[in-house]
Enzyme design. Structure first.
Site, PDB file in Angstrom:
ATOM      1  CE  LYS A 188      -1.886   2.737   2.884  1.00 27.68           C
ATOM      2  NZ  LYS A 188      -1.793   3.971   2.069  1.00 27.68           N
ATOM      3  CB  CYS A 212      13.150   8.664   7.972  1.00 25.73           C
ATOM      4  SG  CYS A 212      14.195   7.628   6.944  1.00 25.73           S
ATOM      5  N   GLY A 219       6.968   4.610   8.190  1.00 25.59           N
ATOM      6  CA  GLY A 219       6.119   5.794   8.342  1.00 25.59           C
ATOM      7  C   GLY A 219       6.334   6.438   9.692  1.00 25.59           C
ATOM      8  CB  SER A 220       4.311   8.902  11.492  1.00 24.73           C
ATOM      9  OG  SER A 220       3.090   8.198  11.595  1.00 24.73           O
ATOM     10  CB  THR A 221       6.988   7.516  15.950  1.00 29.14           C
ATOM     11  OG1 THR A 221       8.327   7.523  15.428  1.00 29.14           O
ATOM     12  CG2 THR A 221       6.990   6.839  17.313  1.00 29.14           C
ATOM     13  CD  GLU A 238      13.195   0.121   8.883  1.00 28.93           C
ATOM     14  OE1 GLU A 238      13.932   1.067   9.159  1.00 28.93           O
ATOM     15  OE2 GLU A 238      13.556  -1.057   8.961  1.00 28.93           O
ATOM     16  CD  GLU A 242      10.107  12.451  11.782  1.00 26.14           C
ATOM     17  OE1 GLU A 242       8.933  12.065  11.953  1.00 26.14           O
ATOM     18  OE2 GLU A 242      10.942  11.810  11.131  1.00 26.14           O
ATOM     19  N   GLY A 254       3.167   3.758  13.464  1.00 20.25           N
ATOM     20  CA  GLY A 254       3.968   2.549  13.651  1.00 20.25           C
ATOM     21  C   GLY A 254       3.712   1.876  14.996  1.00 20.25           C
TER      22      GLY A 254
HETATM   23  P1  NAD Z   1       2.304   8.035   8.110  1.00 18.27           P
HETATM   24  O1  NAD Z   1       2.612   7.174   9.287  1.00 18.27           O
HETATM   25  O2  NAD Z   1       1.253   9.052   8.249  1.00 18.27           O
HETATM   26  O3  NAD Z   1       1.879   7.134   6.858  1.00 18.27           O
HETATM   27  C1  NAD Z   1       2.702   6.104   6.381  1.00 18.27           C
HETATM   28  C2  NAD Z   1       1.854   5.074   5.686  1.00 18.27           C
HETATM   29  O4  NAD Z   1       0.999   4.461   6.658  1.00 18.27           O
HETATM   30  C3  NAD Z   1       0.921   5.640   4.599  1.00 18.27           C
HETATM   31  O5  NAD Z   1       0.858   4.734   3.532  1.00 18.27           O
HETATM   32  C4  NAD Z   1      -0.401   5.729   5.327  1.00 18.27           C
HETATM   33  O6  NAD Z   1      -1.508   5.659   4.452  1.00 18.27           O
HETATM   34  C5  NAD Z   1      -0.337   4.501   6.220  1.00 18.27           C
HETATM   35  N1  NAD Z   1      -1.202   4.543   7.405  1.00 18.27           N
HETATM   36  C6  NAD Z   1      -1.615   5.627   8.104  1.00 18.27           C
HETATM   37  N2  NAD Z   1      -2.417   5.245   9.125  1.00 18.27           N
HETATM   38  C7  NAD Z   1      -2.494   3.898   9.084  1.00 18.27           C
HETATM   39  C8  NAD Z   1      -3.157   2.918   9.871  1.00 18.27           C
HETATM   40  N3  NAD Z   1      -3.909   3.245  10.920  1.00 18.27           N
HETATM   41  N4  NAD Z   1      -3.008   1.616   9.543  1.00 18.27           N
HETATM   42  C9  NAD Z   1      -2.234   1.250   8.488  1.00 18.27           C
HETATM   43  N5  NAD Z   1      -1.605   2.129   7.696  1.00 18.27           N
HETATM   44  C10 NAD Z   1      -1.724   3.447   7.992  1.00 18.27           C
HETATM   45  O7  NAD Z   1       3.694   8.668   7.650  1.00 18.27           O
HETATM   46  P2  NAD Z   1       3.952   9.706   6.470  1.00 18.27           P
HETATM   47  O8  NAD Z   1       3.478  11.042   6.920  1.00 18.27           O
HETATM   48  O9  NAD Z   1       3.441   9.136   5.194  1.00 18.27           O
HETATM   49  O10 NAD Z   1       5.550   9.672   6.368  1.00 18.27           O
HETATM   50  C11 NAD Z   1       6.385  10.437   7.156  1.00 18.27           C
HETATM   51  C12 NAD Z   1       6.943   9.618   8.306  1.00 18.27           C
HETATM   52  O11 NAD Z   1       7.609   8.468   7.810  1.00 18.27           O
HETATM   53  C13 NAD Z   1       7.994  10.392   9.083  1.00 18.27           C
HETATM   54  O12 NAD Z   1       7.777  10.210  10.458  1.00 18.27           O
HETATM   55  C14 NAD Z   1       9.305   9.735   8.662  1.00 18.27           C
HETATM   56  O13 NAD Z   1      10.347   9.854   9.600  1.00 18.27           O
HETATM   57  C15 NAD Z   1       8.875   8.329   8.478  1.00 18.27           C
HETATM   58  N6  NAD Z   1       9.815   7.592   7.624  1.00 18.27           N
HETATM   59  C16 NAD Z   1      10.656   6.677   8.214  1.00 18.27           C
HETATM   60  C17 NAD Z   1      11.593   5.988   7.440  1.00 18.27           C
HETATM   61  C18 NAD Z   1      12.532   4.973   8.057  1.00 18.27           C
HETATM   62  O14 NAD Z   1      13.134   4.190   7.322  1.00 18.27           O
HETATM   63  N7  NAD Z   1      12.700   4.956   9.359  1.00 18.27           N
HETATM   64  C19 NAD Z   1      11.678   6.233   6.064  1.00 18.27           C
HETATM   65  C20 NAD Z   1      10.822   7.170   5.507  1.00 18.27           C
HETATM   66  C21 NAD Z   1       9.892   7.849   6.308  1.00 18.27           C
END
Ligand code: NAD
Length: 477
Positions: free
Chosen positions: A173, A282, A226-228, A248, A379, A231
């Protein structure tokens, strides 16, 4: 530019029952539509993935060939992918053509190298006799993969690379903000030799498509980036269902600079690391922690580089900074910076939302920050560098400053004294430490987080093994 509102499931395009609008962050205008996947689409995709894996006929050499072919397909289609990625994610074509698209191909090539090299082991059994024990390394099963918007095509490569190398079918996704390059790549899967059902792409929101994927009982592992905040929820849910999970997550990475560092190199690398892609990386070094004898000079140099980076339309080859991804994201960045300025911080550059269309935000360097400011603690995921200084050269005291964050994704150390740098690397609580280097990474080195930056690793041996299960077989005579 438009995109059919369909999902890629079982090797076919399946029309979505409802759609989401795709926005160009450079203008705020609409550039297409994607399918809004729901639980039904996810279920169909998981079934397609399960069926694909059932015959166990896709061997390691074929998987290697397919990954290499996919890497070539990306390179052959670099021109269209560059435009697609730039418009969708707000990245200058300078960046997408030099970094995102070639790196996505390189990631798949790296994983191709693993496909035929994964092995189990044999062991001598404890009992008497000629029995033998061996350990099979098997694909973990159907993997649900959820990625963010900051490196869309690279994100796809980081997920499908290890899945296909190990023989796992996946349901991916992409972020609802940046799904176009994933959908484009799906068009090449069949001709590259990836059997139908091995890669399924379900677009849609996290709340709907993402949540359904995490909850699906036939998904053996969730690989989330994605975000903490999200996650944590996913890790808890996966643990409840005994699903394998890697998360991650976000970072607030320190950049430690000693007086004996090469300041010219350091200033340029620090600026590129935090300002490129507007800080939406990130692992970006977002907290400069420098010795007091060099901190002011270094901060001024970084601010000067930031202020001279050309911000503008993503299709102009001279543009180095595009917009941030959305109005919401820009609002978040401005909120942190405005609050810090109101509480006494000083901006050496940036700090003001520019007029005009698109979600632009300028490179910003904040001095005089204090621990109570959210700009220092949270962040920001924007082009914002905070500056702190220290007086001693004591490893433990400086490491304590660097480690004073709930995150532990990356850290950067600049010094001419490599023994000191190694001492610091051991004291830092982060998944990656780079010495005299800016952002970036190497596929052979595992990457991932400690503390609230998540757990599990991508890349390297650890990254590939995370897609496998071990099975012990004991055979007595
Ligand atoms: P986000 O957590 O909002 O979304 C990430 C993904 O999760 C999207 O595809 C979103 O649709 C999905 N998602 C959101 N809510 C969900 C739920 N309840 N259940 C399942 N999936 C869900 O993050 P973002 O705003 O898209 O990305 C930015 C964040 O990603 C930042 O915090 C960044 O640090 C982190 N990031 C981390 C790494 C790493 O390798 N550590 C790499 C890139 C980005």
């Amino acid at each position: 530019m438009s995109c059919a509102p369909a999902q890629f499931i079982g090797g076919e395009w399946v029309r979505a029952s409802s759609t989401l609008t795709v926005e160009d962050p450079s203008t705020g205008g609409q550039i297409g539509q994607i399918g809004a996947g729901d639980a039904q689409a996810v279920d169909m995709a998981v079934r397609a993935a399960t069926d694909a894996m059932a015959p166990r006929r896709w061997g390691p050499a074929q998987r290697q060939d397919a990954l290499l072919a996919l890497a070539r397909a990306i390179e052959e289609q670099a021109a269209i992918l560059t435009v697609l990625e730039s418009r969708d994610a707000g990245k200058p074509i300078f960046a997408t053509s030099h970094i995102d698209i070639p790196a996505a191909a390189a990631v798949l090539r790296y994983y191709a190298g693993w496909a035929a090299r994964l092995t189990g082991e044999t062991v001598e059994l404890a009992g008497p006799g000629d029995g033998v024990g061996y350990v099979l390394r098997e694909p973990v099963g159907v993997v649900g993969q959820i990625i963010p918007w900051n490196y869309p095509l690279m994100g796809v490569a980081f997920k499908i690379g290890p899945a296909l190398a190990t023989g796992c079918a996946c349901v991916l996704k992409p972020s609802e903000l940046t799904s176009l390059s994933a959908l484009w790549l799906a068009r090449s899967l069949e001709r590259c030799g990836v059997p139908a059902g091995y890669v399924n792409i379900v677009t849609g929101t996290g709340a709907q498509a993402g949540a359904a994927l995490v909850a699906h009982p036939d998904v053996a592992k969730i690989s989330f980036t994605g975000s903490t905040a999200v996650g944590r929820q996913i890790a808890a849910q996966a643990a409840g269902a005994c699903k394998r999970v890697t998360v991650e997550l976000g970072g607030k990475s320190p950049v430690i600079v000693m007086p004996d560092a090469d300041l010219d190199r350091a200033a340029m690398a620090i600026a590129m690391n935090i300002f490129s892609h507007c800080g939406q990386t990130c692992s970006a070094g977002s907290r400069l922690i420098a010795h007091e004898s060099v901190a002011d000079d270094l901060a001024r140099r970084v601010a000067h580089i930031g202020a001279s980076m050309r911000m503008g339309p993503v299709d102009d080859p001279d543009t180095r900074l595009g917009p941030v991804i959305s109005a919401i994201q820009r609002g978040r960045i401005a909120g942190h910076v405005d609050a810090a300025l109101a509480a006494g911080a000083r901006a050496l550059c940036g700090g003001v939302v520019p007029d005009g269309p698109g979600y632009y935000y300028p490179p910003t360097v904040l001095c005089d920050v204090t621990p109570d400011m959210s700009a220092l603690r949270e962040e920001i995921f924007g082009p914002v560098l905070t500056v702190q200084s220290f007086a001693s050269t004591d490893l433990d005291a400086i490491a304590a400053m660097a480690n004073d964050t709930p995150y532990g994704l990356a850290a950067y150390v600049w010094t001419g004294n490599l023994a000191w740098a190694q001492g610091m690397a051991r004291r830092i609580r982060a998944g990656s430490v780079r010495i005299n280097a800016g952002g970036g990474g190497d596929m052979a080195l595992p990457s991932g987080g400690m503390k609230m930056s998540g757990f599990g690793r991508e890349n390297g041996r650890a990254g590939i093994e995370a897609y496998t299960e071990l099975k012990s077989v004991a055979m007595l005579a």
